[in-house]
Design a protein around this motif. Structure first.
Motif, short mmCIF file in Angstrom:
data_model
loop_
_atom_site.label_atom_id
_atom_site.label_comp_id
_atom_site.label_asym_id
_atom_site.label_seq_id
_atom_site.Cartn_x
_atom_site.Cartn_y
_atom_site.Cartn_z
N ASN A 88 90.77 80.47 -0.12
CA ASN A 88 91.12 80.69 -1.22
C ASN A 88 89.55 81.32 -1.98
O ASN A 88 90.08 82.39 -3.03
N HIS A 89 88.27 80.86 -2.71
CA HIS A 89 86.97 80.91 -3.02
C HIS A 89 87.08 82.78 -2.27
O HIS A 89 87.03 82.99 -3.23
N LEU A 90 86.66 82.37 -1.04
CA LEU A 90 86.76 83.66 0.37
C LEU A 90 88.06 85.03 -0.49
O LEU A 90 86.88 86.04 -0.73
N MET A 147 78.90 69.81 6.84
CA MET A 147 79.59 70.62 5.68
C MET A 147 80.36 70.61 5.18
O MET A 147 81.13 70.86 6.20
N ALA A 148 80.93 70.64 3.91
CA ALA A 148 82.28 71.01 3.94
C ALA A 148 82.72 72.13 4.11
O ALA A 148 82.06 72.98 4.52
N ALA A 149 84.21 71.72 5.19
CA ALA A 149 85.12 73.32 5.20
C ALA A 149 85.09 74.14 4.08
O ALA A 149 85.18 73.82 2.96
N ILE A 181 84.30 82.49 -7.67
CA ILE A 181 83.27 82.80 -7.62
C ILE A 181 81.90 81.61 -7.27
O ILE A 181 81.04 81.94 -6.19
N ARG A 182 81.63 81.20 -8.37
CA ARG A 182 80.60 80.62 -8.63
C ARG A 182 80.70 79.32 -7.74
O ARG A 182 79.88 78.94 -7.05
N LYS A 183 81.96 79.21 -7.80
CA LYS A 183 82.12 77.53 -6.54
C LYS A 183 81.84 77.87 -5.04
O LYS A 183 81.19 77.13 -3.75
N LEU A 184 81.83 79.46 -4.22
CA LEU A 184 81.71 79.68 -2.81
C LEU A 184 80.20 79.64 -3.09
O LEU A 184 79.35 79.53 -2.41
N GLU A 185 79.70 80.59 -4.11
CA GLU A 185 78.52 80.85 -4.33
C GLU A 185 77.67 80.15 -4.10
O GLU A 185 76.04 79.08 -3.67
N GLY A 186 77.78 78.28 -5.09
CA GLY A 186 77.48 77.29 -4.54
C GLY A 186 77.13 76.66 -3.51
O GLY A 186 76.88 76.22 -2.36
N GLN A 187 78.50 76.85 -2.76
CA GLN A 187 78.56 76.53 -1.06
C GLN A 187 78.07 76.81 -0.53
O GLN A 187 77.72 76.43 0.80
N LEU A 188 77.90 78.30 -0.67
CA LEU A 188 77.17 79.41 0.15
C LEU A 188 75.85 79.17 0.08
O LEU A 188 74.64 79.47 1.20
N GLY A 189 75.27 78.91 -0.96
CA GLY A 189 73.71 78.85 -1.55
C GLY A 189 73.46 80.29 -1.30
O GLY A 189 72.40 80.31 -1.30
#
Length: 298
Positions: free
Chosen positions: A7-9, A1-3, A39-47
């Motif tokens: 910044n997104h958080l 999983m990517a770190a 925000i969408r990038k963070l949601e995408g990473q967290l699923g």
């Protein structure tokens, strides 16, 4: 999983604190569209979806509340680092958000929370309100648990679970002067003015059924929905109070009030109401367990 992109958080954290994308963007000095993308990038990473809309406001989902709590901890740790290097004290704390029915016994609330109170690494936030307010706050993930004395109605569509955590007997209690040499339950109930909970209370419902079965006529001096006020009225010797002894525990210990009769087949059950969640607050395990319930009921 990517770190994790911090910044997104941080952008997510700012929006969650504001509850509004526009205000958060203004404070962060970036455009609203750019903030939405982060925000969408963070949601995408967290699923996981972190927000849902409620009118113009953004409301945290369950996953959003978990992410927000972690973000709070992460950025508080950053503050701890700065404080440590600048020789200032600090420390990470776990947070438990508790809601309690506004009329619920304070003694009961303290007894329930006692395992966590005073811990250096735990912060307990307590809010009071109506049952409707508490359930709404649970659904909005603003509370981890709600304390009530009547289990809320539940069907397949309701997401909460009621955990019975204690059952207390209900007694007839008054000042030593009023009780005098005591007497039979019938003599006291029919011969003295009574201080009762209001009609909405499960204790009152049970009491009314008791005197109806016995065919006794009683005189009500006061009806009170707040246990703290009922406690004060009992101390003022307005009448004999029908109340769980835990409500007036201190007065019974000091002798200011006396328990004269335990009312037959009458008790008050206390419930801890939680939501069905994928990520329950781990502090709840210490409070809602068979062992904890037995200790509280003793």
């Amino acid at each position: 999983m990517a770190a994790l992109n911090y910044n997104h958080l941080r952008y997510f954290w700012a929006v969650a604190r504001e509850g509004n994308l526009t205000r958060a963007a203004e404070k962060l000095l970036i455009s609203q569209s750019a903030l939405s993308i982060q925000i969408r990038k963070l949601e995408g990473q967290l699923g996981q979806d972190l927000f849902e809309r409620s009118g113009r406001q953004l409301v945290l989902t369950e996953a959003g509340r978990i992410a927000f709590d972690h973000a709070e901890s992460i950025f508080a740790t950053g503050g701890d680092l700065l404080a440590t290097l600048k020789q200032r004290s600090g420390g990470r704390r776990s947070i438990l958000r508790v809601g309690a029915l506004a009329t619920l016994s304070r003694n009961f609330q303290i007894g329930f929370l006692r395992p966590l109170l005073g811990r250096r690494n735990v912060e307990v936030i307590v809010r009071s309100g109506t049952t409707a307010f508490l359930l709404q706050s649970l659904e909005a993930h603003r509370l981890d648990v709600a304390l009530v004395n009547v289990a809320p109605a539940r069907d397949a569509a309701t997401p909460w679970v009621s955990h019975p955590i204690a059952e207390q007997p209900v007694s007839l209690i008054g000042t030593p002067k009023r009780i005098g040499k005591g007497g039979t339950l019938k003599k006291l109930l029919t011969g003295q003015p009574l201080v009762l909970p209001t009609m909405e209370s499960s204790v009152r419902i049970g009491f009314d059924a008791l005197v109806e079965r016995m065919g006794w006529r009683v005189r009500v001096a006061a009806e009170i929905d707040d246990m703290a006020m009922l406690r004060l009225i009992a101390r003022e010797d307005i009448g004999l109070a029908v109340v769980p002894p835990i409500v007036v525990k201190d007065e019974l210990t000091s002798g200011l009030l006396v328990e004269v009769h335990q009312l037959p087949q009458l008790s008050e059950t206390f419930f801890a109401v939680t939501m069905k969640r994928r990520f329950p607050n781990p502090l709840l395990r210490e409070l809602i367990s068979p062992h904890a319930a037995l200790e509280l009921a003793d």
